[in-house]
Design a protein around this motif. Structure first.
Motif, PDB file in Angstrom:
ATOM      1  N   CYS A   1      54.930  20.162  58.880  1.00  0.00           N
ATOM      2  CA  CYS A   1      54.200  19.316  59.826  1.00  0.00           C
ATOM      3  C   CYS A   1      55.202  18.797  60.847  1.00  0.00           C
ATOM      4  N   LYS A   2      55.022  19.179  62.090  1.00  0.00           N
ATOM      5  CA  LYS A   2      55.976  18.786  63.126  1.00  0.00           C
ATOM      6  C   LYS A   2      55.983  17.272  63.351  1.00  0.00           C
ATOM      7  N   GLU A   3      54.819  16.640  63.348  1.00  0.00           N
ATOM      8  CA  GLU A   3      54.754  15.202  63.598  1.00  0.00           C
ATOM      9  C   GLU A   3      55.393  14.399  62.460  1.00  0.00           C
ATOM     10  N   CYS A   4      55.106  14.761  61.229  1.00  0.00           N
ATOM     11  CA  CYS A   4      55.716  14.063  60.085  1.00  0.00           C
ATOM     12  C   CYS A   4      57.220  14.318  60.033  1.00  0.00           C
TER      13      CYS A   4
ATOM     14  N   GLY B   1      44.142  18.340  62.747  1.00  0.00           N
ATOM     15  CA  GLY B   1      43.705  18.875  61.462  1.00  0.00           C
ATOM     16  C   GLY B   1      44.824  18.738  60.458  1.00  0.00           C
ATOM     17  N   ASN B   2      44.498  18.353  59.248  1.00  0.00           N
ATOM     18  CA  ASN B   2      45.571  18.057  58.312  1.00  0.00           C
ATOM     19  C   ASN B   2      45.807  19.167  57.292  1.00  0.00           C
ATOM     20  N   GLN B   3      45.325  20.372  57.520  1.00  0.00           N
ATOM     21  CA  GLN B   3      45.641  21.498  56.653  1.00  0.00           C
ATOM     22  C   GLN B   3      47.002  22.059  57.058  1.00  0.00           C
ATOM     23  N   ARG B   4      47.927  22.125  56.123  1.00  0.00           N
ATOM     24  CA  ARG B   4      49.299  22.518  56.411  1.00  0.00           C
ATOM     25  C   ARG B   4      49.769  23.612  55.457  1.00  0.00           C
ATOM     26  N   ASP B   5      50.722  24.411  55.939  1.00  0.00           N
ATOM     27  CA  ASP B   5      51.429  25.336  55.056  1.00  0.00           C
ATOM     28  C   ASP B   5      52.367  24.507  54.193  1.00  0.00           C
ATOM     29  N   GLY B   6      52.508  24.909  52.947  1.00  0.00           N
ATOM     30  CA  GLY B   6      53.393  24.161  52.078  1.00  0.00           C
ATOM     31  C   GLY B   6      53.920  24.997  50.934  1.00  0.00           C
TER      32      GLY B   6
ATOM     33  N   VAL C   1      51.363  27.209  49.154  1.00  0.00           N
ATOM     34  CA  VAL C   1      50.058  26.558  49.038  1.00  0.00           C
ATOM     35  C   VAL C   1      49.605  26.059  50.403  1.00  0.00           C
ATOM     36  N   ARG C   2      48.347  25.725  50.502  1.00  0.00           N
ATOM     37  CA  ARG C   2      47.828  24.988  51.649  1.00  0.00           C
ATOM     38  C   ARG C   2      47.706  23.551  51.181  1.00  0.00           C
ATOM     39  N   THR C   3      48.298  22.651  51.905  1.00  0.00           N
ATOM     40  CA  THR C   3      48.330  21.253  51.496  1.00  0.00           C
ATOM     41  C   THR C   3      47.799  20.379  52.624  1.00  0.00           C
ATOM     42  N   GLU C   4      47.681  19.103  52.368  1.00  0.00           N
ATOM     43  CA  GLU C   4      47.185  18.170  53.368  1.00  0.00           C
ATOM     44  C   GLU C   4      48.289  17.223  53.791  1.00  0.00           C
ATOM     45  N   CYS C   5      48.150  16.753  55.025  1.00  0.00           N
ATOM     46  CA  CYS C   5      49.124  15.857  55.631  1.00  0.00           C
ATOM     47  C   CYS C   5      48.428  14.528  55.938  1.00  0.00           C
TER      48      CYS C   5
ATOM     49  N   ASN D   1      60.024  21.492  60.053  1.00  0.00           N
ATOM     50  CA  ASN D   1      59.480  21.668  61.392  1.00  0.00           C
ATOM     51  C   ASN D   1      58.900  23.070  61.592  1.00  0.00           C
ATOM     52  N   LYS D   2      59.536  24.077  61.016  1.00  0.00           N
ATOM     53  CA  LYS D   2      59.138  25.464  61.249  1.00  0.00           C
ATOM     54  C   LYS D   2      58.850  26.175  59.940  1.00  0.00           C
ATOM     55  N   ARG D   3      58.003  27.191  60.016  1.00  0.00           N
ATOM     56  CA  ARG D   3      57.668  27.957  58.816  1.00  0.00           C
ATOM     57  C   ARG D   3      58.890  28.693  58.271  1.00  0.00           C
ATOM     58  N   CYS D   4      59.776  29.143  59.153  1.00  0.00           N
ATOM     59  CA  CYS D   4      60.972  29.854  58.682  1.00  0.00           C
ATOM     60  C   CYS D   4      61.877  28.929  57.867  1.00  0.00           C
ATOM     61  N   GLU D   5      61.878  27.627  58.182  1.00  0.00           N
ATOM     62  CA  GLU D   5      62.654  26.681  57.387  1.00  0.00           C
ATOM     63  C   GLU D   5      62.085  26.575  55.976  1.00  0.00           C
ATOM     64  N   ALA D   6      60.762  26.584  55.872  1.00  0.00           N
ATOM     65  CA  ALA D   6      60.131  26.555  54.558  1.00  0.00           C
ATOM     66  C   ALA D   6      60.453  27.831  53.782  1.00  0.00           C
ATOM     67  N   SER D   7      60.455  28.961  54.469  1.00  0.00           N
ATOM     68  CA  SER D   7      60.772  30.231  53.812  1.00  0.00           C
ATOM     69  C   SER D   7      62.211  30.251  53.308  1.00  0.00           C
ATOM     70  N   MET D   8      63.132  29.712  54.101  1.00  0.00           N
ATOM     71  CA  MET D   8      64.530  29.646  53.664  1.00  0.00           C
ATOM     72  C   MET D   8      64.673  28.783  52.413  1.00  0.00           C
ATOM     73  N   LEU D   9      63.980  27.639  52.396  1.00  0.00           N
ATOM     74  CA  LEU D   9      64.021  26.782  51.218  1.00  0.00           C
ATOM     75  C   LEU D   9      63.394  27.465  50.006  1.00  0.00           C
ATOM     76  N   LYS D  10      62.323  28.216  50.242  1.00  0.00           N
ATOM     77  CA  LYS D  10      61.677  28.957  49.155  1.00  0.00           C
ATOM     78  C   LYS D  10      62.654  29.938  48.516  1.00  0.00           C
ATOM     79  N   HIS D  11      63.330  30.705  49.340  1.00  0.00           N
ATOM     80  CA  HIS D  11      64.282  31.690  48.820  1.00  0.00           C
ATOM     81  C   HIS D  11      65.456  31.014  48.114  1.00  0.00           C
ATOM     82  N   ALA D  12      65.896  29.874  48.627  1.00  0.00           N
ATOM     83  CA  ALA D  12      67.013  29.157  48.001  1.00  0.00           C
ATOM     84  C   ALA D  12      66.627  28.626  46.628  1.00  0.00           C
TER      85      ALA D  12
END
Length: 78
Positions: A60-63, A39-44, A29-33, A7-18
Motif C-alpha cells: 500500500c503506497k499510502e500506508c 479501495g482497500n483490497q491489497r496484494d500481500g 494473499v489478498r488483504t485489506e488496508c 511500496n512496490k510489488r517487486c519489494e514484496a516479491s524480494m521479501l518473499k524469496h528472502a
C-alpha cells in the motif's frame, strides 16, 4: 502479527524469496488496508513459522508513506 508495508510489488516479491530462503513458509494473499479514500483490497504476503503467523506484508503506497515519512522527505535523516 506484525504488519510491514511496502511500496512496490517487486519489494514484496524480494521479501518473499528472502523468507523462503530462510526456511519460512510464505503465501501470497489478498488483504485489506486501513486507507479510507481508496479501495482497500491489497496484494500481500503471510509469513508463517511452522503454524504460527510471524509477519504480514502489505503493498500500500499510502500506508508506506505514513510508516516511513523520512524516506520521502527529500533526504536521509531529515
Amino acid at each position: 502479527m506484525k504488519v510491514i508495508y511496502v511500496n512496490k510489488r517487486c519489494e514484496a516479491s524480494m521479501l518473499k524469496h528472502a523468507f523462503e530462503a530462510a526456511g519460512f513458509c510464505v503465501f501470497r494473499v489478498r488483504t485489506e488496508c486501513q486507507c479510507q479514500n481508496q479501495g482497500n483490497q491489497r496484494d500481500g504476503l503471510i509469513v508463517l513459522n511452522g503454524d504460527k503467523g510471524l509477519l504480514e506484508i502489505r503493498r500500500c503506497k499510502e500506508c508506506f508513506r505514513r510508516q516511513n515519512p523520512q524516506l520521502l522527505a527529500g533526504g536521509m535523516g531529515k
